[in-house]
Write a protein that holds these residues in place. Structure first.
Motif, short mmCIF file in Angstrom:
data_model
loop_
_atom_site.label_atom_id
_atom_site.label_comp_id
_atom_site.label_asym_id
_atom_site.label_seq_id
_atom_site.Cartn_x
_atom_site.Cartn_y
_atom_site.Cartn_z
N ARG A 138 110.10 114.55 -2.03
CA ARG A 138 111.39 114.99 -2.60
C ARG A 138 112.54 114.64 -1.66
N GLN A 139 112.31 114.86 -0.36
CA GLN A 139 113.35 114.56 0.63
C GLN A 139 113.66 113.07 0.67
N ILE A 140 112.64 112.25 0.57
CA ILE A 140 112.86 110.79 0.55
C ILE A 140 113.62 110.38 -0.71
N ASP A 161 116.88 105.96 7.18
CA ASP A 161 116.44 106.64 8.40
C ASP A 161 115.52 107.81 8.06
N VAL A 162 115.82 108.51 6.97
CA VAL A 162 114.99 109.65 6.57
C VAL A 162 113.58 109.17 6.23
N ALA A 163 113.48 108.14 5.42
CA ALA A 163 112.16 107.61 5.03
C ALA A 163 111.43 107.07 6.25
N THR A 164 112.15 106.34 7.10
CA THR A 164 111.52 105.77 8.30
C THR A 164 110.97 106.87 9.20
N THR A 165 111.72 107.92 9.40
CA THR A 165 111.27 109.04 10.23
C THR A 165 110.05 109.72 9.64
N LEU A 166 110.09 110.00 8.34
CA LEU A 166 108.96 110.67 7.70
C LEU A 166 107.72 109.79 7.70
N ILE A 167 107.90 108.49 7.48
CA ILE A 167 106.76 107.57 7.51
C ILE A 167 106.17 107.51 8.92
#
Length: 89
Positions: free
Chosen positions: A12-14, A22-28
């Motif tokens: 959901r955050q992505i 940056d959000v997706a990269t950090t979570l991945i």
């Protein structure tokens, strides 16, 4: 994302911040680190299941075979509440 083990909260955050890579990269990166940690833990568990190689890891124990003459033996057996009561026998 679900196949990679992401929780719904992270997906959901992505999706909510799809313009911010940056959000997706950090979570991945965090998910990859978690998976690698799980792999290390599973490999440690697998190693714990391997039988020990007694020939390599243990010092040889001398074995002596002794033959005793025949004799009468008496045995006393009783259930004790704990090890400290052994002297009662």
């Amino acid at each position: 994302m679900r196949d990679a083990g992401f929780p719904v909260r992270d997906i959901r955050q992505i999706l909510d911040s799809w313009r911010n890579t940056d959000v997706a990269t950090t979570l991945i990166r965090e998910r990859r680190r978690a998976i690698l940690g799980d792999i290390e833990a599973a490999e440690a568990q697998l190693r714990a299941l391997d039988p020990p190689d007694l020939r390599v890891n243990a010092d040889p124990v001398p074995v002596t075979r002794t033959v005793f003459p025949a004799m009468d033996v008496i045995s006393l057996r009783e259930v004790l509440p704990d090890y400290n009561h052994e002297h009662h026998l």
